[in-house]
Design a protein around this motif. Structure first.
Motif, PDB file in Angstrom:
ATOM      1  N   PRO A 123       0.815  -1.221   0.000  1.00  0.00           N
ATOM      2  CA  PRO A 123       0.000   0.000   0.000  1.00  0.00           C
ATOM      3  C   PRO A 123       0.846   1.268   0.000  1.00  0.00           C
ATOM      4  N   ALA A 124       0.225   2.354  -0.421  1.00  0.00           N
ATOM      5  CA  ALA A 124       0.883   3.666  -0.423  1.00  0.00           C
ATOM      6  C   ALA A 124       0.092   4.612   0.470  1.00  0.00           C
ATOM      7  N   ILE A 125       0.804   5.539   1.101  1.00  0.00           N
ATOM      8  CA  ILE A 125       0.159   6.592   1.889  1.00  0.00           C
ATOM      9  C   ILE A 125       0.745   7.922   1.439  1.00  0.00           C
ATOM     10  N   GLY A 126      -0.053   8.975   1.567  1.00  0.00           N
ATOM     11  CA  GLY A 126       0.385  10.286   1.125  1.00  0.00           C
ATOM     12  C   GLY A 126       0.194  11.337   2.193  1.00  0.00           C
ATOM     13  N   ALA A 136      -3.657   5.862  -3.037  1.00  0.00           N
ATOM     14  CA  ALA A 136      -3.129   5.774  -1.671  1.00  0.00           C
ATOM     15  C   ALA A 136      -4.240   5.326  -0.719  1.00  0.00           C
ATOM     16  N   VAL A 137      -3.875   4.564   0.294  1.00  0.00           N
ATOM     17  CA  VAL A 137      -4.838   4.039   1.259  1.00  0.00           C
ATOM     18  C   VAL A 137      -5.344   5.141   2.175  1.00  0.00           C
ATOM     19  N   PHE A 138      -4.429   5.971   2.668  1.00  0.00           N
ATOM     20  CA  PHE A 138      -4.833   7.136   3.442  1.00  0.00           C
ATOM     21  C   PHE A 138      -3.817   8.244   3.269  1.00  0.00           C
ATOM     22  N   SER A 139      -4.221   9.433   3.684  1.00  0.00           N
ATOM     23  CA  SER A 139      -3.377  10.601   3.544  1.00  0.00           C
ATOM     24  C   SER A 139      -3.503  11.454   4.795  1.00  0.00           C
ATOM     25  N   MET A 140      -2.372  11.996   5.223  1.00  0.00           N
ATOM     26  CA  MET A 140      -2.367  12.872   6.397  1.00  0.00           C
ATOM     27  C   MET A 140      -1.114  13.733   6.342  1.00  0.00           C
ATOM     28  N   VAL A 150      -9.187   8.863   4.420  1.00  0.00           N
ATOM     29  CA  VAL A 150      -9.106   7.456   4.029  1.00  0.00           C
ATOM     30  C   VAL A 150      -9.819   7.277   2.696  1.00  0.00           C
ATOM     31  N   THR A 151      -9.243   6.449   1.825  1.00  0.00           N
ATOM     32  CA  THR A 151      -9.834   6.213   0.518  1.00  0.00           C
ATOM     33  C   THR A 151     -11.166   5.475   0.651  1.00  0.00           C
ATOM     34  N   ASP A 152     -12.055   5.702  -0.303  1.00  0.00           N
ATOM     35  CA  ASP A 152     -13.325   4.977  -0.300  1.00  0.00           C
ATOM     36  C   ASP A 152     -13.301   3.842  -1.318  1.00  0.00           C
ATOM     37  N   ARG A 153     -12.170   3.646  -1.971  1.00  0.00           N
ATOM     38  CA  ARG A 153     -12.043   2.544  -2.924  1.00  0.00           C
ATOM     39  C   ARG A 153     -10.729   1.810  -2.702  1.00  0.00           C
TER      40      ARG A 153
END
Length: 190
Positions: A123-126, A136-140, A150-153
């Motif tokens: 997974p990737a996060i941003g 990306a799975v989530f971003s913060m 958090v992604t919805d897909r």
């Protein structure tokens, strides 16, 4: 006249310092360690020379006991190769550098790399909301005002358990170790 030039010079230096300041990765790393406490190997794709301060900030936020594998990629055409290198090094997840020229949140290079890594269970996060649109799975981060988005897909990467690997014998072009921060290993995308 010289006072005006001096004042303008000081103002320019202050603004340049603001532009070059590193992202605060502490909240992102705390969230990541809460969501995936077993994942300790972080992947990064970026122009290492241009993003050294960002990588250093990420290493400090990740803390000791973590490993950051950086693929030093200088052009968008290196996206597939960089993703393959990170997957072969068994990275647990990828963090996008917010100020990289070709592999930042929302860039074409990052989108290609994220999709290739997601297909291999990484997974990737941003740090920017646009990262969610590219997979990306989530971003913060600073751009999300400290909120976790958090992604919805989901692509099916969140629950993947990656095997641990002893990377002490890995060859790399550069390994940085400092007390209180993650070990950084830099590899060329060539």
């Amino acid at each position: 006249m010289s006072r005006l030039l001096n004042s303008l010079g000081v103002a320019a230096l202050a603004l340049a310092g603001l532009a070059l300041s590193a992202e605060d990765f502490q909240p992102l790393m705390r969230t990541t360690q809460t969501v995936w406490p077993e994942k300790r190997h972080i992947g990064v794709i970026c122009n290492y020379q241009a993003n050294e301060a960002e990588v250093y900030a990420l290493a400090k936020a990740a803390g000791e006991g973590n490993l950051i594998t950086v693929v030093d990629a200088r052009i968008p055409d290196h996206a597939s190769l960089a993703a393959t290198l990170l997957a072969s090094h068994k990275t647990d997840f990828v963090v996008l550098m917010p100020k990289d020229r070709y592999f930042c949140d929302g860039s074409f290079g990052a989108t290609v790399a994220i999709k290739r890594l997601a297909s291999r269970g990484v997974p990737a996060i941003g740090t920017n909301p646009v990262a969610l649109k590219q997979g990306a799975v989530f971003s913060m981060g600073d751009a999300t005002d400290g909120q976790v988005l958090v992604t919805d897909r989901l692509i099916g990467t969140v629950d993947v358990i990656m095997p641990s690997q002893n990377l002490a014998t890995q060859k790399s072009s550069l390994v940085l170790r400092r007390e209180g921060m993650a070990t950084v290993s830099v590899h060329q995308a060539k």
